[in-house]
Design a protein around this motif. Structure first.
Motif: not given
Length: 470
Positions: A154-163, A169-173
């Protein structure tokens, strides 16, 4: 202080940088290089890596906050310099107080633009840190594991959803780190092609497609009562033998220029077997807790000769020999035999091939000086090499990998014995026999390799070669 402030801005910036990130000094190292001349090597190189600063493109280590805060009080002239480092990395915790403090930073334009390590428009680096303790579906659960499989997913899913937020979107990461990822890839990330455009899988694929720098420490299960059976946990073999390559590395292989791959504790490479893809653009490679028993992994490293510029081997082991009693092995090629990949309940299974209880043993004559020599002549673009043992006592070697220097330890040679506990990896006795009476027979005595001088000289030769203009 007035004299200090008259220094050029570049030097002031370097002073703040060294305060911000404390690199271990020679005195902090358990090995004194003056005493280590027991290896009798001549023409020692300068060992410039002692003062080597951390790579700014690494996700870790984190700034020394207390030192930066103290520096702030010394002079207003340092204000911008300390702020750049202090606010570059913001640790956002799952509580209201942390969220409120972060919102205040975002509300201050001069500070918000400095932040690079949390989700904001300028984000380029991001790291997720899990607990080092984990338990899988077939593991030993005594109720003391705060982060179970469901919670981690669940944490991984939320992590990638946030990015991969649809509006922001965190397009520069490009630099992603995951510390203590459990050796159990979420099922949704392995689903069939028709499911890859939904939810977690879609976010994961899109974020990873932008990654060029990837730092990963894999957490494996501990069994305090019987550590010697930890390698019987099937998920360990599934992950290192198949999942790591197929779902985490192969999809981004063409983009990666930086890879840091560690385990929290368990040596990987020989057993569990580790399969890795070719990374055609790889320039920097850091491996922690690697076990080597044949040429496979060395050949894999050398296959990146056209691009590789920096190489770190942290706590790497050569297995001078191994004995298996329950697994089928290929003695001639020094490999554990694995069953063909199969699917069970939707998950890929990559497991060792069992056999009837029979002692099977092999030995390997390759030593570290042979490998150092291969690196010297087989990696023409190499500019930096580190070899040693990081800070395992505090489980900080992953964070401090960029600061590893060069040292030799007796533990760089070990013997693997499937039937010995509490640890299957045995340090070799300087009195010429392995620390296990069952192996002290007249035909197969396991000796501590007597090649300290050769290893040390080969390491010096390699480092001297790297000092030459390239």
């Amino acid at each position: 202080m007035p004299e200090l402030l008259q220094l050029p801005p570049e030097l002031l910036e370097r002073i703040v940088e060294f305060v911000a990130i404390s690199v271990p000094t020679v005195g902090d190292d358990p090995y004194d290089y003056e005493e280590e001349n027991k290896y009798k090597a001549i023409n020692d190189p300068a060992f410039s890596s002692w003062s080597r600063p951390y790579n700014k493109f690494a996700v870790t280590p984190r700034p020394d906050v207390s030192s930066l805060q103290s520096l702030r009080l010394t002079s207003r002239h340092f204000s911008h310099a300390w702020a750049t480092h202090l606010y570059r990395c913001v640790r956002l915790m799952p509580n209201q107080g942390s969220a409120s403090r972060y919102n205040k930073i975002l509300a201050t334009p001069s500070l918000a633009q400095l932040t690079k390590l949390v989700v904001c428009p300028t984000l380029t680096h991001v790291e997720m840190v899990f607990s080092i303790q984990c338990v899988g579906p077939s593991g030993f659960d005594d109720g003391n594991y705060p982060e179970d499989v469901e919670f981690r997913e669940e944490v991984l899913s939320a992590f990638y959803a946030g990015l991969n937020h649809p509006k922001h979107p965190a397009a520069k990461v490009y630099d992603l780190g995951i510390k203590n990822l459990q050796d159990l890839t979420p099922q949704v990330l392995m689903d069939s092609a028709e499911d890859k455009d939904t939810g977690f899988n879609k976010d994961f694929q899109q974020v990873m497609s932008r990654i060029t720098h990837f730092s990963l420490q894999v957490a494996t299960e501990d069994n305090e009562h019987s550590p010697e059976i930890e390698l019987h946990v099937p998920e360990i073999h599934d992950f290192f033998g198949h999942e790591l390559e197929t779902y985490w590395l192969a999809p981004i292989a063409d983009n990666l220029v930086y890879l840091k791959l560690y385990t929290s504790e368990m040596p990987f490479g020989m057993y569990p077997k580790c399969n890795l893809p070719k990374l055609p653009k790889l320039r920097k490679l850091l491996l922690g807790n690697l076990s080597i028993v044949n040429d496979d992994l060395i050949d894999w490293i050398l296959s990146h000769a056209a691009t590789l510029e920096e190489l770190t081997l942290d706590a790497a082991i050569i297995a001078v020999g191994a004995e298996f009693i329950e697994q089928s092995v290929d003695i001639a090629n020094r490999r554990v035999n694995y069953l063909p990949l199969r699917i069970e309940e939707g998950r890929p299974c990559y497991r060792p091939q069992p056999q009837a209880y029979t002692e099977q043993r092999w030995f390997w004559s390759t030593r570290w000086h042979h490998i150092f020599n291969r690196f010297q002549h087989g990696l023409p673009h190499l500019k930096h090499f580190a070899f040693g043992h990081g800070n395992r006592g505090e489980n900080a070697s992953f964070d401090e990998a960029e600061a590893l220097t060069c040292e030799l330890e007796d533990g760089r040679y070990q013997f693997y014995d499937e039937g010995t506990g509490p640890c299957n990896w045995l340090d070799l006795d300087r009195h010429n026999t392995v620390n296990d009476h069952r192996l002290k027979d007249e035909d197969n005595v396991v000796y501590q390799p007597e090649c300290d001088e050769e290893d040390w000289q080969a390491l010096k030769d390699l480092l001297h070669e790297l000092e030459k203009p390239r």
